[in-house]
Design a protein around this motif. Structure first.
Motif, PDB file in Angstrom:
ATOM      1  N   ASN A 287      29.635  37.562  40.637  1.00  0.00           N
ATOM      2  CA  ASN A 287      30.919  38.242  40.498  1.00  0.00           C
ATOM      3  C   ASN A 287      31.944  37.550  41.387  1.00  0.00           C
ATOM      4  N   ASN A 288      32.884  36.844  40.783  1.00  0.00           N
ATOM      5  CA  ASN A 288      33.923  36.137  41.525  1.00  0.00           C
ATOM      6  C   ASN A 288      35.111  37.020  41.886  1.00  0.00           C
ATOM      7  N   ASN A 289      35.038  38.318  41.565  1.00  0.00           N
ATOM      8  CA  ASN A 289      36.129  39.258  41.848  1.00  0.00           C
ATOM      9  C   ASN A 289      37.449  38.756  41.269  1.00  0.00           C
ATOM     10  N   ASN A 290      37.357  38.258  40.053  1.00  0.00           N
ATOM     11  CA  ASN A 290      38.528  37.779  39.331  1.00  0.00           C
ATOM     12  C   ASN A 290      39.066  38.924  38.478  1.00  0.00           C
ATOM     13  N   PRO A 291      40.301  39.406  38.720  1.00  0.00           N
ATOM     14  CA  PRO A 291      40.818  40.548  37.962  1.00  0.00           C
ATOM     15  C   PRO A 291      40.789  40.338  36.450  1.00  0.00           C
ATOM     16  N   TYR A 294      37.709  41.726  34.001  1.00  0.00           N
ATOM     17  CA  TYR A 294      37.483  43.098  33.561  1.00  0.00           C
ATOM     18  C   TYR A 294      37.260  43.160  32.051  1.00  0.00           C
ATOM     19  N   ASN A 295      36.100  43.727  31.656  1.00  0.00           N
ATOM     20  CA  ASN A 295      35.680  43.861  30.264  1.00  0.00           C
ATOM     21  C   ASN A 295      35.447  42.529  29.550  1.00  0.00           C
ATOM     22  N   ARG A 296      35.235  41.465  30.313  1.00  0.00           N
ATOM     23  CA  ARG A 296      34.957  40.151  29.721  1.00  0.00           C
ATOM     24  C   ARG A 296      33.492  39.771  29.909  1.00  0.00           C
ATOM     25  N   GLU A 297      33.094  38.648  29.317  1.00  0.00           N
ATOM     26  CA  GLU A 297      31.754  38.099  29.500  1.00  0.00           C
ATOM     27  C   GLU A 297      31.724  37.258  30.767  1.00  0.00           C
ATOM     28  N   ILE A 298      30.645  37.352  31.510  1.00  0.00           N
ATOM     29  CA  ILE A 298      30.593  36.771  32.843  1.00  0.00           C
ATOM     30  C   ILE A 298      30.693  35.249  32.824  1.00  0.00           C
ATOM     31  N   ASN A 299      30.340  34.598  31.709  1.00  0.00           N
ATOM     32  CA  ASN A 299      30.425  33.135  31.656  1.00  0.00           C
ATOM     33  C   ASN A 299      31.740  32.642  31.069  1.00  0.00           C
ATOM     34  N   SER A 300      32.685  33.541  30.850  1.00  0.00           N
ATOM     35  CA  SER A 300      33.987  33.135  30.327  1.00  0.00           C
ATOM     36  C   SER A 300      34.868  32.586  31.443  1.00  0.00           C
ATOM     37  N   SER A 301      35.908  31.863  31.057  1.00  0.00           N
ATOM     38  CA  SER A 301      36.846  31.319  32.046  1.00  0.00           C
ATOM     39  C   SER A 301      37.583  32.439  32.778  1.00  0.00           C
ATOM     40  N   SER A 306      35.756  30.575  42.935  1.00  0.00           N
ATOM     41  CA  SER A 306      35.197  29.575  43.841  1.00  0.00           C
ATOM     42  C   SER A 306      33.775  29.885  44.286  1.00  0.00           C
ATOM     43  N   ASP A 307      33.342  31.140  44.188  1.00  0.00           N
ATOM     44  CA  ASP A 307      32.021  31.504  44.707  1.00  0.00           C
ATOM     45  C   ASP A 307      30.891  31.148  43.752  1.00  0.00           C
ATOM     46  N   TYR A 308      31.101  31.375  42.452  1.00  0.00           N
ATOM     47  CA  TYR A 308      30.025  31.180  41.488  1.00  0.00           C
ATOM     48  C   TYR A 308      30.509  30.294  40.343  1.00  0.00           C
ATOM     49  N   SER A 309      29.837  29.195  40.162  1.00  0.00           N
ATOM     50  CA  SER A 309      30.218  28.198  39.168  1.00  0.00           C
ATOM     51  C   SER A 309      29.914  28.682  37.756  1.00  0.00           C
ATOM     52  N   PHE A 310      30.417  27.925  36.779  1.00  0.00           N
ATOM     53  CA  PHE A 310      30.101  28.240  35.387  1.00  0.00           C
ATOM     54  C   PHE A 310      28.605  28.148  35.138  1.00  0.00           C
ATOM     55  N   ALA A 311      27.934  27.149  35.705  1.00  0.00           N
ATOM     56  CA  ALA A 311      26.496  26.976  35.479  1.00  0.00           C
ATOM     57  C   ALA A 311      25.715  28.206  35.927  1.00  0.00           C
ATOM     58  N   ILE A 312      26.073  28.765  37.076  1.00  0.00           N
ATOM     59  CA  ILE A 312      25.406  29.962  37.569  1.00  0.00           C
ATOM     60  C   ILE A 312      25.734  31.153  36.678  1.00  0.00           C
ATOM     61  N   ASP A 314      26.658  31.174  33.609  1.00  0.00           N
ATOM     62  CA  ASP A 314      26.055  31.002  32.285  1.00  0.00           C
ATOM     63  C   ASP A 314      24.570  31.363  32.318  1.00  0.00           C
ATOM     64  N   ALA A 315      23.882  30.983  33.394  1.00  0.00           N
ATOM     65  CA  ALA A 315      22.469  31.361  33.534  1.00  0.00           C
ATOM     66  C   ALA A 315      22.337  32.876  33.631  1.00  0.00           C
ATOM     67  N   LEU A 316      23.232  33.523  34.361  1.00  0.00           N
ATOM     68  CA  LEU A 316      23.222  34.980  34.475  1.00  0.00           C
ATOM     69  C   LEU A 316      23.488  35.642  33.131  1.00  0.00           C
ATOM     70  N   TYR A 317      24.432  35.096  32.368  1.00  0.00           N
ATOM     71  CA  TYR A 317      24.742  35.600  31.031  1.00  0.00           C
ATOM     72  C   TYR A 317      23.514  35.529  30.133  1.00  0.00           C
ATOM     73  N   ASN A 318      22.832  34.409  30.183  1.00  0.00           N
ATOM     74  CA  ASN A 318      21.668  34.207  29.318  1.00  0.00           C
ATOM     75  C   ASN A 318      20.500  35.109  29.704  1.00  0.00           C
ATOM     76  N   PHE A 319      20.333  35.351  31.004  1.00  0.00           N
ATOM     77  CA  PHE A 319      19.107  36.017  31.426  1.00  0.00           C
ATOM     78  C   PHE A 319      19.159  37.539  31.290  1.00  0.00           C
ATOM     79  N   SER A 320      20.285  38.159  31.607  1.00  0.00           N
ATOM     80  CA  SER A 320      20.298  39.621  31.653  1.00  0.00           C
ATOM     81  C   SER A 320      21.704  40.154  31.413  1.00  0.00           C
ATOM     82  N   ASP A 321      21.767  41.423  31.017  1.00  0.00           N
ATOM     83  CA  ASP A 321      23.066  42.086  30.896  1.00  0.00           C
ATOM     84  C   ASP A 321      23.543  42.643  32.236  1.00  0.00           C
TER      85      ASP A 321
END
Length: 423
Positions: A287-291, A294-301, A306-312, A314-321
């Motif tokens: 959770n990058n605390n990006n306003p 809200y209501n978006r998919e975690i691997n979206s832009s 700065s805390d969590y990259s797209f690669a991380i 995306d892995a979270l998106y794939n593994f669990s809700d």
């Protein structure tokens, strides 16, 4: 040859000198989303490997684990990506009954770095719906026989869904736990990690966990108490849902709820040098605390930061809700990991926890006829070091990933030495 080396390395009985000064212990709770039975996204275990390799937990608490085979797979990933010293508690099926004939296949479990923790005992707390699982842990300290440092870890998965009936079931489950905790010494240090499915802190179940009149009282380490559901003011602690797309298993509502927690007793929030919570380490991991999230998919832009990259993400998106929840505990005790630093001709300079430079002292009487070989936890050769007649070696290993490594010399009768790269 690699397999033989792996078995040889893992079979060696290794002991270690004490790791001194402050030691942080990293804790993670994760709802695994029906692992491994949920297979809409194939090879999810690889995504879990990315997550665990990045966070490097010492204690991994999980729910929605389906079976022992899945537990074994997770243990293998932890041993390969975090530490060869990882072990798991005994896998136990849920004893509570929510649909007749014990059909519930959502289990809880913990995995732990045995160089840092010793599992003292485990127990089941049966409820109206799903079990709580209780694990008593002791820090693996050098003086544990005379000064044991123990704490209790509880894992749970409360009844899901909104509505008064489901709130009442969550409350009844918590009441069963509180009754069980009444048997604990009042000064027990306890953490509870779980998918609580609370929509607001005003729910009776949450109020019961945090009731000051209880024998064991739980606190939110980040003190983000309120009405979390669909309230963007609490986006920094949201953990669900990582998705809006259907057909992947789990919830699809987008990022708008705080269902997952690690709560602690107040004595862990105090500045106890033996064991305490490290301030500002509680995170909704991913959770990058990006306003915009809200209501978006975690691997979206929209969820970038700065805390969590797209690669991380995306892995979270794939593994669990769900997102994992993490925090760190700290101790000033000397941990005694299972490793041997023998006076057998080669010694680590400054201890066996290494940053970017591996420093070795060589006994002048030791004849090095072949290079010093460094293996990773899979038994693969990752470095070959030539002493060139020197009694002191300083080798740059900054290119190696954090983790456990072993070194030996094939032409000498040298015990296998183990070191931990951590920076």
């Amino acid at each position: 040859m690699i397999k033989k080396t792996t078995f040889w390395l893992l079979a060696c009985l290794l002991t270690i000198n004490s790791v001194t000064a402050q030691e942080n212990l990293k804790v993670m709770f994760y709802n695994l989303l029906n692992f491994p039975n949920e297979d809409a996204i194939p090879n999810r275990i690889n995504d879990l490997g990315v997550i665990l390799s990045d966070y490097q937990p010492d204690l991994f608490m999980v729910c929605e684990l389906n079976n022992e085979s899945g537990a074994d797979d997770i243990l293998a990933v932890l041993q390969a990506n975090v530490s060869a010293d990882f072990e798991m508690a005994t896998f136990q099926f849920n004893t509570s009954d929510d649909s007749g004939s014990d059909q519930n296949d959502l289990q809880n479990l913990i995995f732990y770095n045995s160089s840092k923790f010793i599992l003292q005992s485990q127990a089941i707390v049966t409820t109206i719906f799903r079990d709580f699982n209780h694990y008593k842990l002791r820090l693996n300290t050098a003086d544990q026989a005379t000064n044991p440092i123990e704490f209790d870890a509880i894992v749970c998965h409360l009844k899901a869904s909104s509505g008064l009936e489901n709130e009442a079931l969550r409350f009844q489950m918590v009441e069963d736990l509180v009754d069980y905790l009444d048997t604990f010494p009042a000064d027990s240090k306890v953490i509870i990690g779980g998918d609580f499915n609370f929509y607001t802190s005003s729910e009776d179940g949450f109020q019961e966990l945090t009731d000051f009149n209880n024998n064991i009282v739980f606190y939110d380490p980040v003190n983000r108490i309120g009405s979390w559901s669909n309230n963007s003011s609490y986006l920094d602690v949201f953990t669900q849902s990582t998705r809006t797309q259907s057909g992947l298993g789990g919830a699809t509502g987008g990022f708008d709820d705080r269902f997952d927690f690690i709560l602690t007793t107040n004595n862990l929030l105090a500045a106890d040098p033996e064991l305490s919570y490290v301030a500002n380490t509680y995170k909704a991991y991913g959770n990058n605390n990006n306003p915009s999230c809200y209501n978006r998919e975690i691997n979206s832009s929209d969820c970038s930061g700065s805390d969590y990259s797209f690669a991380i993400r995306d892995a979270l998106y794939n593994f669990s809700d769900h997102l994992p929840v993490t925090l760190e505990l700290q101790t000033n005790a000397s941990l005694s990991t299972d490793e041997f630093i023998a006076n057998n001709g080669i010694e680590f300079v400054g201890g066996n926890v290494i940053d970017n430079y591996l420093r070795l002292k060589i006994n002048p009487l030791l004849s090095l006829d072949s290079p010093i070989t460094v293996y990773n936890a899979l038994g693969q050769v990752v470095e070959s070091i030539n002493a060139n007649g020197s009694n002191y070696i300083e080798q740059d290993i900054s290119q190696l990933a954090n983790g456990v490594y072993y070194l030996t010399i094939s032409s000498n009768n040298i015990n296998v030495l183990k070191f931990i790269k951590s920076n």
